[in-house]
Write a protein that holds these residues in place. Structure first.
Motif, PDB file in Angstrom:
ATOM      1  N   THR A 101      -4.194   9.619   0.681  1.00  0.00           N
ATOM      2  CA  THR A 101      -4.735   8.649  -0.266  1.00  0.00           C
ATOM      3  C   THR A 101      -3.890   7.387  -0.224  1.00  0.00           C
ATOM      4  O   THR A 101      -2.663   7.440  -0.345  1.00  0.00           O
ATOM      5  CB  THR A 101      -4.750   9.215  -1.692  1.00  0.00           C
TER       6      THR A 101
ATOM      7  N   GLU B 108      -9.381   7.256   0.188  1.00  0.00           N
ATOM      8  CA  GLU B 108      -8.916   8.404   0.971  1.00  0.00           C
ATOM      9  C   GLU B 108      -9.272   8.176   2.429  1.00  0.00           C
ATOM     10  O   GLU B 108     -10.392   7.775   2.747  1.00  0.00           O
ATOM     11  CB  GLU B 108      -9.540   9.702   0.470  1.00  0.00           C
TER      12      GLU B 108
ATOM     13  N   VAL C 186       0.851  -1.186   0.000  1.00  0.00           N
ATOM     14  CA  VAL C 186       0.000   0.000   0.000  1.00  0.00           C
ATOM     15  C   VAL C 186       0.886   1.234   0.000  1.00  0.00           C
ATOM     16  O   VAL C 186       1.791   1.362   0.835  1.00  0.00           O
ATOM     17  CB  VAL C 186      -0.938   0.023   1.223  1.00  0.00           C
ATOM     18  N   GLN C 187       0.642   2.116  -0.963  1.00  0.00           N
ATOM     19  CA  GLN C 187       1.421   3.352  -1.069  1.00  0.00           C
ATOM     20  C   GLN C 187       0.623   4.513  -0.482  1.00  0.00           C
ATOM     21  O   GLN C 187      -0.593   4.599  -0.665  1.00  0.00           O
ATOM     22  CB  GLN C 187       1.773   3.627  -2.531  1.00  0.00           C
TER      23      GLN C 187
ATOM     24  N   GLY D 140      -6.891  -0.552  -6.249  1.00  0.00           N
ATOM     25  CA  GLY D 140      -7.700   0.641  -6.033  1.00  0.00           C
ATOM     26  C   GLY D 140      -7.085   1.610  -5.043  1.00  0.00           C
ATOM     27  O   GLY D 140      -6.002   1.383  -4.486  1.00  0.00           O
ATOM     28  N   SER D 141      -7.791   2.699  -4.807  1.00  0.00           N
ATOM     29  CA  SER D 141      -7.347   3.747  -3.892  1.00  0.00           C
ATOM     30  C   SER D 141      -8.502   4.160  -2.996  1.00  0.00           C
ATOM     31  O   SER D 141      -9.662   4.100  -3.400  1.00  0.00           O
ATOM     32  CB  SER D 141      -6.829   4.978  -4.648  1.00  0.00           C
TER      33      SER D 141
ATOM     34  N   SER E   8       0.042   8.624  -0.277  1.00  0.00           N
ATOM     35  CA  SER E   8       0.271   9.919  -0.924  1.00  0.00           C
ATOM     36  C   SER E   8       0.811  10.902   0.100  1.00  0.00           C
ATOM     37  O   SER E   8       0.804  10.622   1.302  1.00  0.00           O
ATOM     38  CB  SER E   8      -1.043  10.450  -1.492  1.00  0.00           C
TER      39      SER E   8
ATOM     40  N   VAL F 109      -8.351  -1.361   1.491  1.00  0.00           N
ATOM     41  CA  VAL F 109      -8.061  -0.810   0.174  1.00  0.00           C
ATOM     42  C   VAL F 109      -8.200  -1.937  -0.848  1.00  0.00           C
ATOM     43  O   VAL F 109      -7.488  -2.941  -0.767  1.00  0.00           O
ATOM     44  CB  VAL F 109      -6.633  -0.221   0.110  1.00  0.00           C
TER      45      VAL F 109
ATOM     46  N   THR G  85      -3.083   3.752  -1.934  1.00  0.00           N
ATOM     47  CA  THR G  85      -3.208   3.035  -3.198  1.00  0.00           C
ATOM     48  C   THR G  85      -2.650   1.635  -3.055  1.00  0.00           C
ATOM     49  O   THR G  85      -1.494   1.454  -2.652  1.00  0.00           O
ATOM     50  CB  THR G  85      -2.474   3.780  -4.329  1.00  0.00           C
ATOM     51  N   ASN G  86      -3.478   0.659  -3.356  1.00  0.00           N
ATOM     52  CA  ASN G  86      -3.096  -0.739  -3.282  1.00  0.00           C
ATOM     53  C   ASN G  86      -2.507  -1.161  -4.620  1.00  0.00           C
ATOM     54  O   ASN G  86      -3.216  -1.198  -5.639  1.00  0.00           O
ATOM     55  CB  ASN G  86      -4.325  -1.585  -2.935  1.00  0.00           C
ATOM     56  N   VAL G  87      -1.228  -1.474  -4.649  1.00  0.00           N
ATOM     57  CA  VAL G  87      -0.571  -1.867  -5.893  1.00  0.00           C
ATOM     58  C   VAL G  87      -0.441  -3.387  -5.994  1.00  0.00           C
ATOM     59  O   VAL G  87       0.296  -3.910  -6.837  1.00  0.00           O
ATOM     60  CB  VAL G  87       0.819  -1.202  -6.022  1.00  0.00           C
TER      61      VAL G  87
END
Length: 759
Positions: free
Chosen positions: A667, A713, A644-645, A710-711, A647, A706, A669-671
């Motif tokens: 935010t 907030e 998970v990244q 997807g992402s 922001s 997450v 983001t699941n990569v």
């Protein structure tokens, strides 16, 4: 299930008087009932001899219910049981501890209710710390879940089993902050952080006590050990503690206040001395602060002979002096030593102790018994059929499994080795904990049911389905080599595709009186790890521990590491759930893992100093020669099966007005390819204050799911009250200026943003 306890209002706490104490001690009780209780108690006190008063303050071991079969009418009593029975009949004992079992409860209670002069029921207490027969993860492990609802539910389940077994009071939760991992009792608390400690103290108190103290399933919560026991010098159990009142009030007292605010009606005094005064003889702590400043209406019980230990401390001349000091300081009930029963009558007769102080202590104890409904129903917990129905129930075992997997923390997963496939691979489970069915329970599991233990081997075999795909080799004992063990382990590893290395501490190494100068893996296990790693096969470490540990060599270098603590009855199933990916790991560390034992005490919320070290290349800075000031694995750290990244953090405003608030957002983001459950942690730093502040402080956290690819907030509020700290006058204060804010996955991750508090 949610449970809302009775919590006294500030107005009631300050109202004073015995009637107010009665009202506070009776959750949801009508005022008329409270007055009746108080009248009953005062009538009893008026009719009691001084010996009977001392008896109500005398707590002794339960010799009747310490074994499963118990003692029943017609049984022959041994000499200890005969003496205890005689003392109960004579009113010389008011409470018993660490006996359980519905079958014998009525027999023991009859000794007091039917055969003593005044018929005052006994209070039955026990160390129901993380379960009774069904055992849940040790408190430190459960704190790694960062799940307060879970903690409340496991405490509730423990109370159900305890209450059905004839227990009225538990000596839990332990709420000591543990920042020195050399201290063996770190395992019993919620870790190093004040906010996490506060929240778990309150959740566990609510769980133990439930909605109604009179219900058979309610256990009186006892917050322990009051106070600053977790800060013992050198992490040495029972050692002295010396700190400023500022540090005491900022770090070590808040979890006790949180437990009291959640309804806790008992406090246990600690073993240590605090700033030269043993806590079990500390009037400022036990009376002025606890009852005076905080308005606590319950009673204080000493830890096991801690009032007697005033003599060894050099604070009391003899047993009589120790009893006088402890009682006058505010210890209401004496555990085990017998000093109160022996000396209170003479102390009152001589005028060294006012009878009013004895009456006060007795009133607190009797009002608590009334709050528990013991005068109306002294035989709660004597129903054998109820005990059999709730003990080790499928619901409780399912909860233990859930708690176990939620407590596991994946701190390393190089190359995405985990989760492992259930088919097509050969596994070697190597280490002293592979087939273990003893150490998985953890310390303070004295009433556990061994038949409920699911070992790692059992759990993995059940998950794999094909027994031939798993080979189990011990390799070494926990602290000693095993003849031929390493050779057998190397053969097993060589024939496997993946090695599962089950190493760490035994439950006896991480417990009371088990301080360690070296918090690393014992040498025989390290030698085993090195030999297995030399085969070149990928290694997954399944770490068993009750503290943050120093990891080195092949253990540290393993491809993947799961911190599995002592997970209790469902250990094997819980580990298998995570290891093979039926559930992704969601735990986060409640303690910081240092690089070396010598960094202890080590915790994230340290001060910056005037010479902070930015890098190892700088000289004359606050750093060790051998390592930096970062953690091997920091507080709050924990991985899941999808990266998970984060922001950059966004603030709703660059300024916060006085008494205002703002919102911090990020935010995620699941990569990865599967959903991820992330624990977003909000930290702040006050950059300039009249009292130096930690480099970071946790102020909140939020769990977010997450979706794969997807992402989402996530926003957390930051309020004016979150900026408060204790000033030089020991009062909460806040000052205008600049603050840093992080929304991050750990106490060492992320980049801060800054805002200004304006007046």
């Amino acid at each position: 299930m949610r449970h809302t306890p009775f919590v006294p209002t500030r107005r009631l706490l300050l109202a004073g008087g015995a009637l107010t104490a009665g009202l506070m001690l009776a959750p949801r009780m009508a005022a008329a009932q409270a007055r009746d209780n108080l009248a009953r108690v005062d009538d009893l006190i008026a009719r009691m001899t001084i010996e009977e008063k001392a008896g109500q303050l005398n707590l002794q071991n339960d010799p009747f219910r310490w074994r499963p079969e118990g003692v029943n009418p017609g049984d022959t009593l041994d000499s200890n049981q005969e003496q205890t029975a005689a003392d109960i009949r004579a009113g010389r004992i008011g409470a018993l501890f660490n006996g359980v079992g519905a079958k014998t409860t009525r027999f023991v209670q009859d000794l007091a209710v039917r055969e003593s002069r005044l018929g005052i029921p006994l209070l039955f207490a026990a160390d129901v710390v993380h379960g009774l027969k069904t055992t849940f993860p040790v408190p430190l492990g459960e704190a790694a879940s960062w799940d307060l609802d879970l903690a409340e539910r496991t405490a509730r389940a423990a109370a159900v089993e305890g209450g059905a077994a004839g227990v009225h009071q538990t000596y839990a939760p332990m709420v000591d902050i543990g920042r020195d991992q050399r201290w063996g009792r770190v395992v019993e608390g919620a870790g190093e952080d004040v906010l996490l400690g506060n929240l778990f103290a309150a959740a566990r108190t609510r769980g133990f006590q439930g909605d109604d103290l009179k219900h058979w399933s309610s256990l009186l919560a006892t917050a322990k050990h009051f106070a600053a026991y977790g800060a013992a010098e050198a992490g040495l159990d029972y050692n002295s503690t010396d700190m400023s009142e500022l540090e005491l009030r900022s770090v070590y007292l808040p979890p006790f206040k949180a437990a009291i605010d959640a309804g806790a009606l008992s406090i246990m005094s600690a073993f240590n001395d605090l700033n030269g005064v043993p806590t079990s003889g500390n009037k400022w702590l036990l009376t002025d602060l606890l009852h005076g400043e905080w308005g606590f209406a319950g009673f204080v019980v000493s830890d096991y002979t801690s009032e007697q230990e005033l003599i060894a401390h050099g604070f009391a001349a003899d047993g009589r002096d120790a009893a006088r000091i402890a009682l006058m300081a505010g210890v209401d009930m004496s555990m085990k030593s017998g000093l109160y029963m022996e000396h209170i009558p003479g102390l009152v007769q001589s005028g060294d102790v006012p009878v009013e102080r004895v009456d006060e202590a007795v009133r607190r104890v009797l009002m608590t018994k009334a709050a528990l409904g013991l005068f109306e129903n002294p035989y709660r917990g004597s129903d054998v059929r109820l005990e059999a129905r709730v003990t080790g129930s499928r619901e409780h075992l399912a909860l233990a499994r859930e708690a176990g997997r939620k407590s596991i923390v994946m701190v390393k997963n190089d190359g995405g080795l985990l989760p492992l496939p259930k088919t097509g691979k050969r596994y070697a489970l190597i280490g002293p904990f592979g087939d273990d069915r003893v150490d998985l329970f953890g310390p303070w599991s004295i009433f556990k049911d061994p038949d409920l233990a699911v070992s790692l081997e059992q759990g993995l075999r059940a998950a794999l389905g094909d027994g031939s795909s798993l080979t189990v080799v011990k390799g070494s004992n926990v602290e000693t080599p095993l003849e031929g063990g390493i050779e057998a382990a190397v053969i097993a590893a060589s024939q496997a595709d993946v090695v599962l290395l089950a190493v760490g501490e035994s439950q006896n190494m991480s417990a009371e009186a088990q301080s360690r100068v070296d918090i690393g893996i014992p040498e025989p296990q390290l030698a085993l790890a090195e030999a297995v790693a030399a085969t070149g096969k990928p290694v997954v470490v399944l770490l068993r521990n009750g503290r943050a540990m120093e990891l080195s060599g092949a253990v540290k270098d393993a491809r993947a590491i799961l911190v599995t603590w002592f997970l209790g009855s469902e250990t094997g199933n819980a580990v298998a759930d995570v290891l093979f990916g039926d559930h992704a790991p969601t735990g986060r560390l409640p303690v910081s893992f240092p690089h070396f034992s010598g960094q202890s005490p080590f915790y994230y919320a340290h001060k910056n100093t005037g010479r902070p070290a930015a890098s190892r290349d700088e000289g004359f800075k606050a750093q060790f020669r051998e390592t930096g000031n970062d953690a091997l694995y920091p507080f709050g750290h924990g991985l899941t099966y999808s990266p998970v990244q984060y922001s950059p953090v966004r603030l709703s405003s660059s300024t916060m007005p006085w008494n205002g608030e703002l919102t911090a957002s990020v935010t995620l983001t699941n990569v990865g390819e599967r959903p991820a459950e992330e624990v977003v942690q909000l930290y702040i730093r006050d950059r300039a204050a009249t009292i130096t502040q930690p480099v970071r402080l946790l102020k909140g956290f939020r769990r977010a799911v997450v979706p794969a690819g997807g992402s989402v907030e996530v926003s957390l509020p930051l309020k004016f009250d979150d900026l408060l700290f204790l000033g030089a006058d020991l009062r909460p204060t806040v000052e205008p200026g600049e603050f840093d804010v992080w929304l991050a996955p750990s106490a060492e991750a992320g980049e801060p943003v800054r805002f200004t508090l304006t007046r």
